[in-house]
Design a protein around this motif. Structure first.
Motif, PDB file in Angstrom:
ATOM      1  N   PRO A 294     -19.134  36.744   1.487  1.00 58.89           N
ATOM      2  CA  PRO A 294     -18.814  36.370  -0.168  1.00 58.89           C
ATOM      3  C   PRO A 294     -18.935  38.000  -0.637  1.00 58.89           C
ATOM      4  O   PRO A 294     -18.314  38.027  -1.842  1.00 58.89           O
ATOM      5  CB  PRO A 294     -19.840  35.637  -0.575  1.00 58.89           C
ATOM      6  CG  PRO A 294     -20.693  34.979   0.462  1.00 58.89           C
ATOM      7  CD  PRO A 294     -20.638  35.749   1.631  1.00 58.89           C
TER       8      PRO A 294
ATOM      9  N   GLU B 192      -6.402  28.547  -3.811  1.00 61.89           N
ATOM     10  CA  GLU B 192      -7.341  27.537  -4.097  1.00 61.89           C
ATOM     11  C   GLU B 192      -7.399  26.364  -3.501  1.00 61.89           C
ATOM     12  O   GLU B 192      -8.294  25.762  -3.127  1.00 61.89           O
ATOM     13  CB  GLU B 192      -7.094  27.298  -5.584  1.00 61.89           C
ATOM     14  CG  GLU B 192      -8.305  26.536  -6.257  1.00 61.89           C
ATOM     15  CD  GLU B 192      -8.038  26.061  -7.734  1.00 61.89           C
ATOM     16  OE1 GLU B 192      -6.685  26.689  -8.429  1.00 61.89           O
ATOM     17  OE2 GLU B 192      -8.564  25.351  -8.197  1.00 61.89           O
ATOM     18  N   GLU B 193      -6.250  25.609  -3.012  1.00 64.90           N
ATOM     19  CA  GLU B 193      -6.164  24.358  -2.195  1.00 64.90           C
ATOM     20  C   GLU B 193      -6.748  24.896  -0.769  1.00 64.90           C
ATOM     21  O   GLU B 193      -7.466  24.045  -0.365  1.00 64.90           O
ATOM     22  CB  GLU B 193      -4.874  23.978  -1.957  1.00 64.90           C
ATOM     23  CG  GLU B 193      -4.397  22.771  -2.224  1.00 64.90           C
ATOM     24  CD  GLU B 193      -3.210  22.451  -2.344  1.00 64.90           C
ATOM     25  OE1 GLU B 193      -2.109  23.114  -3.003  1.00 64.90           O
ATOM     26  OE2 GLU B 193      -2.655  21.280  -1.474  1.00 64.90           O
ATOM     27  N   VAL B 194      -6.739  25.962  -0.246  1.00 62.79           N
ATOM     28  CA  VAL B 194      -6.701  26.271   1.106  1.00 62.79           C
ATOM     29  C   VAL B 194      -8.573  26.909   1.226  1.00 62.79           C
ATOM     30  O   VAL B 194      -9.128  26.227   1.748  1.00 62.79           O
ATOM     31  CB  VAL B 194      -6.060  27.327   1.600  1.00 62.79           C
ATOM     32  CG1 VAL B 194      -6.688  28.008   2.955  1.00 62.79           C
ATOM     33  CG2 VAL B 194      -4.609  26.873   1.913  1.00 62.79           C
ATOM     34  N   SER B 195      -8.860  27.574   0.281  1.00 62.08           N
ATOM     35  CA  SER B 195     -10.318  28.155   0.465  1.00 62.08           C
ATOM     36  C   SER B 195     -11.282  27.697  -0.657  1.00 62.08           C
ATOM     37  O   SER B 195     -12.365  27.714  -0.429  1.00 62.08           O
ATOM     38  CB  SER B 195     -10.178  29.560   0.250  1.00 62.08           C
ATOM     39  OG  SER B 195     -10.116  30.153  -0.899  1.00 62.08           O
ATOM     40  N   GLY B 196     -10.764  26.995  -1.645  1.00 63.91           N
ATOM     41  CA  GLY B 196     -11.651  26.507  -2.707  1.00 63.91           C
ATOM     42  C   GLY B 196     -11.716  27.623  -3.865  1.00 63.91           C
ATOM     43  O   GLY B 196     -12.375  27.275  -4.945  1.00 63.91           O
ATOM     44  N   SER B 197     -11.114  28.720  -3.956  1.00 64.17           N
ATOM     45  CA  SER B 197     -11.227  29.708  -4.987  1.00 64.17           C
ATOM     46  C   SER B 197     -10.048  30.401  -5.155  1.00 64.17           C
ATOM     47  O   SER B 197      -9.512  30.850  -4.135  1.00 64.17           O
ATOM     48  CB  SER B 197     -12.778  30.527  -4.876  1.00 64.17           C
ATOM     49  OG  SER B 197     -12.846  31.291  -5.902  1.00 64.17           O
TER      50      SER B 197
ATOM     51  N   ASP C   8      -2.706  29.399  -6.378  1.00 59.04           N
ATOM     52  CA  ASP C   8      -2.828  28.035  -6.041  1.00 59.04           C
ATOM     53  C   ASP C   8      -2.984  27.665  -4.716  1.00 59.04           C
ATOM     54  O   ASP C   8      -3.756  26.780  -4.324  1.00 59.04           O
ATOM     55  CB  ASP C   8      -1.354  26.933  -6.795  1.00 59.04           C
ATOM     56  CG  ASP C   8      -1.716  27.166  -8.242  1.00 59.04           C
ATOM     57  OD1 ASP C   8      -0.538  26.480  -8.865  1.00 59.04           O
ATOM     58  OD2 ASP C   8      -2.764  27.033  -8.580  1.00 59.04           O
TER      59      ASP C   8
ATOM     60  N   MET D 192     -11.883  34.497  -5.324  1.00 62.36           N
ATOM     61  CA  MET D 192     -13.247  34.913  -4.402  1.00 62.36           C
ATOM     62  C   MET D 192     -13.018  34.106  -3.235  1.00 62.36           C
ATOM     63  O   MET D 192     -13.884  33.109  -3.106  1.00 62.36           O
ATOM     64  CB  MET D 192     -14.438  34.947  -5.343  1.00 62.36           C
ATOM     65  CG  MET D 192     -14.410  35.500  -6.424  1.00 62.36           C
ATOM     66  SD  MET D 192     -14.337  37.433  -5.946  1.00 62.36           S
ATOM     67  CE  MET D 192     -13.431  38.037  -7.352  1.00 62.36           C
ATOM     68  N   CYS D 193     -12.410  34.256  -2.257  1.00 63.68           N
ATOM     69  CA  CYS D 193     -11.937  33.272  -1.360  1.00 63.68           C
ATOM     70  C   CYS D 193     -12.946  33.053  -0.205  1.00 63.68           C
ATOM     71  O   CYS D 193     -13.065  31.649   0.087  1.00 63.68           O
ATOM     72  CB  CYS D 193     -10.730  33.666  -0.595  1.00 63.68           C
ATOM     73  SG  CYS D 193      -9.109  33.785  -1.783  1.00 63.68           S
ATOM     74  N   ASN D 194     -13.600  33.944   0.262  1.00 67.32           N
ATOM     75  CA  ASN D 194     -14.662  33.618   1.402  1.00 67.32           C
ATOM     76  C   ASN D 194     -13.875  32.614   2.334  1.00 67.32           C
ATOM     77  O   ASN D 194     -14.498  31.548   2.702  1.00 67.32           O
ATOM     78  CB  ASN D 194     -16.056  32.976   0.803  1.00 67.32           C
ATOM     79  CG  ASN D 194     -17.085  33.039   1.682  1.00 67.32           C
ATOM     80  OD1 ASN D 194     -16.857  33.370   2.487  1.00 67.32           O
ATOM     81  ND2 ASN D 194     -17.935  32.252   1.078  1.00 67.32           N
TER      82      ASN D 194
ATOM     83  N   ARG E 220     -10.982  26.525   7.089  1.00 63.71           N
ATOM     84  CA  ARG E 220     -10.697  25.396   6.800  1.00 63.71           C
ATOM     85  C   ARG E 220      -8.986  25.543   7.591  1.00 63.71           C
ATOM     86  O   ARG E 220      -8.350  26.467   7.165  1.00 63.71           O
ATOM     87  CB  ARG E 220     -10.677  24.923   5.616  1.00 63.71           C
ATOM     88  CG  ARG E 220     -10.154  23.552   5.218  1.00 63.71           C
ATOM     89  CD  ARG E 220     -10.162  23.480   3.689  1.00 63.71           C
ATOM     90  NE  ARG E 220      -9.338  22.160   3.479  1.00 63.71           N
ATOM     91  CZ  ARG E 220      -8.084  22.241   3.094  1.00 63.71           C
ATOM     92  NH1 ARG E 220      -7.406  23.391   3.125  1.00 63.71           N
ATOM     93  NH2 ARG E 220      -7.493  21.258   2.693  1.00 63.71           N
TER      94      ARG E 220
END
Lengths: 195, 199, 382
Positions: C70, C152-157, C149, C160-162, C171
């Motif tokens: 992160p 965000e759908e794939v990593s959650g953010s 977008d 700050m994708c992590n 994922r």
């Protein structure tokens, strides 16, 4: 294309026979720091290598000595890396600067000086890069003690009062005690987690 | 080409964009923003913001057992947990005249604090929890008046029910609930006394 | 800071030392330049950095390898996926972990989407500095939002994708995700044509950007410049082609080169790189296989990150991030925490030439030269 380090060592030993080299972890350790500029210049100019691009200059702290690690690549021949290392003791950490050979080492050597305290001789402008002027200490060394940002020292008290900011008496007293004991305001080390 | 043609072409592009923003749909030239807070965009299920704790049914059936793994793995160290201790069983003392059961660690947290001002929404606590109890929430309207006071969330602020979990993160919550149901059934089946062969 | 320069102000009364302070809308972050001006021409320029120094290299010495991921998002905060990629490559090199096929394709897709995201932002902000107040930025950001977008759908953010893990990604991409990316790849060329119609032949842009801030090729190589700035000066060096890391050698794409090395070339090279990224994305989307997304041996590490104890050694891995060569240098001593973690940040090193190419230019040109070098302070100061 990676270059096998043994071949590089062989070539260097034949061309620069008085430079002592050793292979350490896939990189060449130059035993005498003063030879660094000659080795780098040779690697840059020789037609076999033409390492014209200095990718990275890093410092490292190994408790009894400091190290400066260089990674060289070639943009002309598209091969590399050749990693060079230089070791110096902590009390007398002087290494010749590579800025006359590769201009790109300028900011990276300043960063290594700022964080480790390695002095690069021949650097045109060796001053701190990230920390402010007048900062004492070298943060990335393993024996660096972090200062406690919530405890004032006498110098801080004087700075605040010179600007007309009142300092509570308790904090002033603690600062005087620290000064009397000859200590700096050091942060407590975080506790080990319970499990 | 006359001098100024590039500028005129550019002006044509902006005029086209200006006019189509009134007539076209959002995906292809129309206005693509919403009048927040009156209108809201749909939220993605996987959006991770801050963590929350899950309970099954009522807030005292909290899934967390205060093992402390999330506290240890959290990179900015924003979680702090204190395990509860059992109260003494009434009217019992052991050989040394100490009340039985007092001070024994109970597998639930008494204090579970997350400092929202330190949390960096990385999701490591969700990834390492072995008891399906901490998950990342969507709530992003978390403004607070004080840094040290309101942004330090305690166990009561963090507890949310499994129904909320199912609503906010449907696929993940459904998978977790199914997994727990199967594990629960297996445990129940193993606890029954073995039945003899059918005669 | 008094007496930054050797020229004393009393010698020449028309010399003025200006502080392009850390708070400035055009310095792309908290970046400070001490500029000595004679009239409007720049005589000397010294960058001052460190206002965003968070000492990530020391934070990382106390954390297990997985927990540093992160923090790498926050280095070059516009291109989080790229930073994750470089760090994952470095740890995989150190610990000898292999990556399955589908995960490699997903990584390349994310890296190229990040390149488009970054170049849109850079060109937008360069135009902002030029005075085209916010129109090109918002057109570019409209397209960038579609990519964010997906992130965000794939990593959650969004930023700050992590998302990357050692041995794969976190994922999987579903069929809807792939269809959404396919939709973006199909519509983006038309947008790029419109964007170019707005900008490329615009007389104001040409007159302000051509022949400004010329960087000669051999000077660039000696100053360790990488990325679009180097390629705009005519040097054909792209780490995706030279090292062929991950599976880049399976894709067919060209490397756009500039001729003069001025601000206009740096802008145009970025537009062409976006088009090449779209080519790579199309090929990756058509060839992506089914399979697992995480090396089975590293699956237990997701629950117990401290079990990753690479053997004693070191690794230096580099990727072609949208800003240049992003390198990670890791030294392991057998414990779960690294002994030394260093990030070779392209933004810091590309600033080496800032003074030399700004000398003699007007102060307004110095701003767009800084914009074309494309720095981000999270990476410069770490």
């Amino acid at each position: 294309m990676p270059l096998p380090i043994e071949e590089v060592k062989k070539e260097l030993s034949t061309r620069l026979p008085d430079v002592k080299l050793r292979v350490v972890r896939d990189s060449l350790l130059i035993e005498n720091p003063a030879d660094l500029t000659r080795v780098a210049l040779f690697l840059k100019e020789s037609p076999a290598f033409r390492m014209d691009y200095l990718s990275s200059v890093t410092g490292a702290d190994y408790l009894d000595h400091l190290e400066s690690v260089y990674h060289l690549y070639s943009m002309e021949k598209k091969h590399g890396p050749i990693a060079l290392r230089v070791r110096v003791p902590k009390t007398n950490a002087k290494i010749p600067s590579l800025v006359p050979v590769y201009r790109g080492a300028e900011y990276q050597e300043r960063e290594a000086y700022d964080t480790f305290g390695i002095l690069y001789e021949g650097h045109p402008d060796l001053r701190r890069l990230f920390m402010w002027e007048g900062f004492e200490g070298f943060p990335l060394r393993k024996d660096y003690e972090q200062e406690d940002t919530e405890t004032l020292e006498t110098a801080d008290v004087a700075w605040l009062e010179a600007r007309g900011i009142a300092v509570p008496n308790g904090m002033k007293q603690k600062a005087e005690e620290l000064k009397a004991a000859g200590k700096r305001a050091v942060a407590q080390k975080p506790e080990k987690p319970k499990n | 080409m006359m001098f100024g043609m590039g500028i005129l072409k550019g002006l044509w592009v902006t005029l086209k964009n200006f006019v189509t923003s009134y007539f076209c749909k959002p995906g292809s030239g129309g206005i693509f923003t919403v009048q927040y807070p009156e209108e809201r965009c749909a939220e993605f299920e996987n959006f991770r913001n801050f963590p929350f704790l899950v309970y099954d049914g009522s807030p005292d059936k909290i899934r967390c057992v205060a093992c402390g793994i999330c506290e240890r793995e959290c990179p900015p160290k924003c979680i702090s947990i204190t395990m509860a201790t059992d109260a003494a069983v009434p009217n019992t003392v052991d050989q040394k005249n100490i009340k039985v059961g007092a001070g024994k660690p109970a597998r639930r947290p008494e204090i579970f604090n997350i400092d929202y001002s330190l949390c960096m929404n990385c999701g490591m606590c969700e990834a390492v929890c072995p008891f399906d109890s901490i998950y990342m929430d969507h709530a992003f309207e978390t403004t607070a008046m004080g840094n040290r006071t309101d942004l330090l969330k305690h166990k009561e602020d963090l507890l949310k029910s499994n129904d909320y979990f199912l609503k906010v993160r449907p696929t993940l919550a459904a998978a977790v609930t199914e997994k727990r149901r199967i594990a629960e059934e297996k445990k129940r089946a193993a606890a029954q006394p073995p039945q003899g062969p059918a005669l | 800071m008094a007496n930054t320069f050797e020229i004393k102000q009393t010698e020449n009364p028309s010399m003025l030392e200006i502080n392009f302070g850390p708070q400035h809308p055009s310095t792309h972050g908290v970046f400070r330049m001490n500029v000595m001006l004679e009239g409007e021409k720049v005589c000397a320029l010294k960058p001052v950095m460190g206002y965003l120094h968070r000492n990530q290299e020391q934070i990382a010495e106390n954390l297990p390898y997985a927990a540093i991921m992160p923090y790498t998002d926050r280095l070059d905060y516009i291109n989080a996926m790229s930073n994750n990629f470089g760090y994952a490559l470095a740890v995989e090199k150190l610990a000898g972990i292999e990556v399955p096929e589908r995960a490699e394709y997903i990584r390349v897709i994310m890296a190229e989407l990040t390149r488009i995201v970054n170049h849109m932002a850079v060109i937008g902000f360069l135009l902002n500095d030029l005075g085209a107040f916010f129109t090109p930025v918002l057109y570019a950001f409209r397209e960038r939002e579609k990519i964010l977008d997906i992130f965000e759908e794939v990593s959650g953010s969004r930023m700050m994708c992590n998302y990357f893990r050692f041995g794969g990604v976190k994922r999987d991409l579903t069929a809807e995700n792939l269809a959404a990316i396919g939709g973006i790849v199909a519509k983006l060329p038309a947008f790029l044509d419109e964007f170019e119609a707005l900008l490329t032949k615009n007389e104001i842009l040409c007159m302000r950007c051509q022949h400004v801030g010329v960087l000669p090729a051999d000077f660039a190589i000696n100053s360790s410049i990488t990325g679009p700035v180097l390629r705009a000066s005519g040097v054909n060096y792209d780490i995706r082609k030279v090292d062929g890391y991950s599976i880049y050698n399976r894709f067919d794409f060209k490397i756009p080169l500039g001729t003069k090395g001025d601000v206009y070339d740096r802008y145009y090279v970025r537009i062409l790189e976006m088009r090449e990224s779209l080519k790579i994305l199309k090929q990756a989307l058509s060839k992506i296989p089914q399979g697992e997304i995480l090396n089975k041996k590293t699956l237990p590490l997701l629950k117990m990150p401290r079990n990753l104890k690479p053997s004693v050694g070191e690794a230096y891995a580099r990727i072609e991030s949208p800003k240049g060569e992003l390198g990670y240098y890791l030294v392991s001593d057998g414990t779960p925490q690294p002994w030394r973690y260093h990030v070779r940040a392209p933004s810091l090193i590309n600033l080496t030439v800032l003074e030399d190419i700004c000398l003699g230019q007007k102060i307004a040109d110095a701003i767009i030269i800084l914009g074309s070098i494309d720095i981000v302070l999270g990476e410069t100061d770490r």
